[in-house]
Design a protein around this motif. Structure first.
Motif, PDB file in Angstrom:
ATOM      1  N   SER A  44     -30.176  33.609  -2.551  1.00  0.00           N
ATOM      2  CA  SER A  44     -28.834  33.307  -2.048  1.00  0.00           C
ATOM      3  C   SER A  44     -28.194  34.546  -1.427  1.00  0.00           C
ATOM      4  CB  SER A  44     -27.954  32.757  -3.169  1.00  0.00           C
ATOM      5  OG  SER A  44     -27.856  33.695  -4.223  1.00  0.00           O
ATOM      6  N   GLU A  45     -28.604  35.734  -1.839  1.00  0.00           N
ATOM      7  CA  GLU A  45     -28.062  36.971  -1.266  1.00  0.00           C
ATOM      8  C   GLU A  45     -28.526  37.170   0.174  1.00  0.00           C
ATOM      9  OE1 GLU A  45     -29.555  39.739  -4.046  1.00  0.00           O
ATOM     10  OE2 GLU A  45     -28.184  39.127  -5.624  1.00  0.00           O
ATOM     11  N   THR A  46     -29.672  36.611   0.528  1.00  0.00           N
ATOM     12  CA  THR A  46     -30.211  36.725   1.885  1.00  0.00           C
ATOM     13  C   THR A  46     -29.312  36.015   2.884  1.00  0.00           C
ATOM     14  OG1 THR A  46     -32.424  36.700   0.914  1.00  0.00           O
ATOM     15  CG2 THR A  46     -32.287  36.376   3.276  1.00  0.00           C
ATOM     16  N   PHE A  47     -28.647  34.947   2.448  1.00  0.00           N
ATOM     17  CA  PHE A  47     -27.829  34.137   3.342  1.00  0.00           C
ATOM     18  C   PHE A  47     -26.544  34.842   3.765  1.00  0.00           C
ATOM     19  CE2 PHE A  47     -30.658  31.061   1.561  1.00  0.00           C
ATOM     20  CZ  PHE A  47     -30.844  30.149   2.572  1.00  0.00           C
ATOM     21  N   GLY A  48     -26.033  35.753   2.957  1.00  0.00           N
ATOM     22  CA  GLY A  48     -24.816  36.477   3.311  1.00  0.00           C
ATOM     23  C   GLY A  48     -23.603  35.569   3.350  1.00  0.00           C
ATOM     24  N   GLU A  49     -22.586  35.971   4.097  1.00  0.00           N
ATOM     25  CA  GLU A  49     -21.327  35.229   4.142  1.00  0.00           C
ATOM     26  C   GLU A  49     -21.404  33.981   5.006  1.00  0.00           C
ATOM     27  OE1 GLU A  49     -17.808  37.451   4.860  1.00  0.00           O
ATOM     28  OE2 GLU A  49     -18.560  39.188   3.763  1.00  0.00           O
ATOM     29  N   GLY A  50     -22.257  33.978   6.019  1.00  0.00           N
ATOM     30  CA  GLY A  50     -22.360  32.830   6.917  1.00  0.00           C
ATOM     31  C   GLY A  50     -22.972  31.602   6.266  1.00  0.00           C
ATOM     32  N   GLY A  51     -23.770  31.804   5.230  1.00  0.00           N
ATOM     33  CA  GLY A  51     -24.377  30.687   4.531  1.00  0.00           C
ATOM     34  C   GLY A  51     -25.567  30.083   5.240  1.00  0.00           C
ATOM     35  N   GLU A  52     -26.135  30.794   6.220  1.00  0.00           N
ATOM     36  CA  GLU A  52     -27.316  30.275   6.893  1.00  0.00           C
ATOM     37  C   GLU A  52     -28.197  31.424   7.373  1.00  0.00           C
ATOM     38  OE1 GLU A  52     -25.561  27.890   9.998  1.00  0.00           O
ATOM     39  OE2 GLU A  52     -25.777  29.488  11.451  1.00  0.00           O
ATOM     40  N   ILE A  53     -29.487  31.113   7.528  1.00  0.00           N
ATOM     41  CA  ILE A  53     -30.440  32.077   8.057  1.00  0.00           C
ATOM     42  C   ILE A  53     -31.241  31.407   9.170  1.00  0.00           C
ATOM     43  CG2 ILE A  53     -30.673  33.484   5.985  1.00  0.00           C
ATOM     44  CD1 ILE A  53     -33.250  31.972   5.362  1.00  0.00           C
ATOM     45  N   LYS A  54     -31.763  32.227  10.074  1.00  0.00           N
ATOM     46  CA  LYS A  54     -32.568  31.726  11.185  1.00  0.00           C
ATOM     47  C   LYS A  54     -33.997  32.206  10.993  1.00  0.00           C
ATOM     48  CE  LYS A  54     -33.118  32.043  16.184  1.00  0.00           C
ATOM     49  NZ  LYS A  54     -32.628  32.693  17.404  1.00  0.00           N
ATOM     50  N   LEU A  55     -34.945  31.268  11.022  1.00  0.00           N
ATOM     51  CA  LEU A  55     -36.357  31.593  10.953  1.00  0.00           C
ATOM     52  C   LEU A  55     -36.971  31.348  12.319  1.00  0.00           C
ATOM     53  CD1 LEU A  55     -37.264  29.864   7.580  1.00  0.00           C
ATOM     54  CD2 LEU A  55     -36.902  32.291   7.970  1.00  0.00           C
ATOM     55  N   SER A  56     -37.840  32.250  12.749  1.00  0.00           N
ATOM     56  CA  SER A  56     -38.488  32.113  14.047  1.00  0.00           C
ATOM     57  C   SER A  56     -39.986  32.283  13.893  1.00  0.00           C
ATOM     58  CB  SER A  56     -37.973  33.163  15.027  1.00  0.00           C
ATOM     59  OG  SER A  56     -36.586  33.058  15.183  1.00  0.00           O
ATOM     60  N   ALA A  57     -40.728  31.403  14.555  1.00  0.00           N
ATOM     61  CA  ALA A  57     -42.181  31.487  14.605  1.00  0.00           C
ATOM     62  C   ALA A  57     -42.552  31.666  16.070  1.00  0.00           C
ATOM     63  CB  ALA A  57     -42.818  30.235  14.027  1.00  0.00           C
ATOM     64  N   GLY A  58     -42.785  32.890  16.471  1.00  0.00           N
ATOM     65  CA  GLY A  58     -43.054  33.174  17.870  1.00  0.00           C
ATOM     66  C   GLY A  58     -41.768  33.189  18.673  1.00  0.00           C
ATOM     67  N   LYS A  59     -41.901  32.980  19.983  1.00  0.00           N
ATOM     68  CA  LYS A  59     -40.727  33.045  20.857  1.00  0.00           C
ATOM     69  C   LYS A  59     -40.015  31.716  21.037  1.00  0.00           C
ATOM     70  CE  LYS A  59     -42.378  36.862  23.692  1.00  0.00           C
ATOM     71  NZ  LYS A  59     -42.705  37.298  25.049  1.00  0.00           N
ATOM     72  N   LYS A  60     -40.709  30.606  20.795  1.00  0.00           N
ATOM     73  CA  LYS A  60     -40.131  29.314  21.167  1.00  0.00           C
ATOM     74  C   LYS A  60     -39.787  28.390  20.008  1.00  0.00           C
ATOM     75  CE  LYS A  60     -42.393  29.322  25.626  1.00  0.00           C
ATOM     76  NZ  LYS A  60     -43.259  28.601  26.554  1.00  0.00           N
ATOM     77  N   ARG A  61     -40.247  28.682  18.809  1.00  0.00           N
ATOM     78  CA  ARG A  61     -39.970  27.796  17.676  1.00  0.00           C
ATOM     79  C   ARG A  61     -39.024  28.466  16.700  1.00  0.00           C
ATOM     80  NH1 ARG A  61     -45.381  26.340  15.110  1.00  0.00           N
ATOM     81  NH2 ARG A  61     -45.734  28.547  15.478  1.00  0.00           N
ATOM     82  N   HIS A  62     -37.902  27.804  16.442  1.00  0.00           N
ATOM     83  CA  HIS A  62     -36.853  28.363  15.585  1.00  0.00           C
ATOM     84  C   HIS A  62     -36.330  27.279  14.640  1.00  0.00           C
ATOM     85  CE1 HIS A  62     -36.787  31.696  18.399  1.00  0.00           C
ATOM     86  NE2 HIS A  62     -36.663  30.813  19.374  1.00  0.00           N
ATOM     87  N   GLY A  63     -35.769  27.728  13.534  1.00  0.00           N
ATOM     88  CA  GLY A  63     -35.158  26.807  12.574  1.00  0.00           C
ATOM     89  C   GLY A  63     -34.017  27.500  11.850  1.00  0.00           C
ATOM     90  N   ILE A  64     -33.038  26.720  11.454  1.00  0.00           N
ATOM     91  CA  ILE A  64     -31.872  27.219  10.718  1.00  0.00           C
ATOM     92  C   ILE A  64     -31.900  26.606   9.316  1.00  0.00           C
ATOM     93  CG2 ILE A  64     -29.344  27.268  10.597  1.00  0.00           C
ATOM     94  CD1 ILE A  64     -30.247  28.831  12.945  1.00  0.00           C
ATOM     95  N   VAL A  65     -31.668  27.449   8.316  1.00  0.00           N
ATOM     96  CA  VAL A  65     -31.579  26.989   6.929  1.00  0.00           C
ATOM     97  C   VAL A  65     -30.178  27.294   6.445  1.00  0.00           C
ATOM     98  CG1 VAL A  65     -32.477  27.239   4.587  1.00  0.00           C
ATOM     99  CG2 VAL A  65     -34.017  27.468   6.539  1.00  0.00           C
ATOM    100  N   GLU A  66     -29.500  26.266   5.936  1.00  0.00           N
ATOM    101  CA  GLU A  66     -28.140  26.440   5.400  1.00  0.00           C
ATOM    102  C   GLU A  66     -28.170  26.425   3.886  1.00  0.00           C
ATOM    103  OE1 GLU A  66     -25.690  23.379   7.043  1.00  0.00           O
ATOM    104  OE2 GLU A  66     -25.588  24.344   8.997  1.00  0.00           O
ATOM    105  N   LEU A  67     -27.381  27.271   3.291  1.00  0.00           N
ATOM    106  CA  LEU A  67     -27.255  27.322   1.848  1.00  0.00           C
ATOM    107  C   LEU A  67     -26.389  26.169   1.380  1.00  0.00           C
ATOM    108  CD1 LEU A  67     -27.936  28.970  -0.684  1.00  0.00           C
ATOM    109  CD2 LEU A  67     -25.848  30.271  -0.291  1.00  0.00           C
ATOM    110  N   ALA A  68     -26.918  25.383   0.453  1.00  0.00           N
ATOM    111  CA  ALA A  68     -26.170  24.218  -0.053  1.00  0.00           C
ATOM    112  C   ALA A  68     -25.594  24.498  -1.422  1.00  0.00           C
ATOM    113  CB  ALA A  68     -27.076  23.008  -0.138  1.00  0.00           C
TER     114      ALA A  68
END
Length: 68
Positions: A44-68
């Protein structure tokens, strides 16, 4: 949760071993920073104040994870 499992759950990799190879090749990023260790654990500390993180696999594939 291990970062490898997050990549698989977002379908940024089909298997954990594929994601580990992606990390070893330098193509996996967390919030725009290269992931060096496939054993990295996202807390949960990785998420910081925004409550979300961005994961990227290469240059074109991305995903957002929100802390629930």
């Amino acid at each position: 949760m291990p970062v490898v499992e997050l990549f698989v759950s977002l379908e940024l990799g089909k298997t954990k071993s594929e994601v580990r190879r992606l990390v070893d090749g330098g193509g996996a990023k967390l919030n725009g920073r290269k992931i060096d260790d496939p054993r990295l654990v996202v807390s949960s500390e990785t998420f910081g104040e925004g409550g979300e993180i961005k994961l990227s696999a290469g240059k074109k594939r991305h995903g957002i994870v929100e802390l629930a």
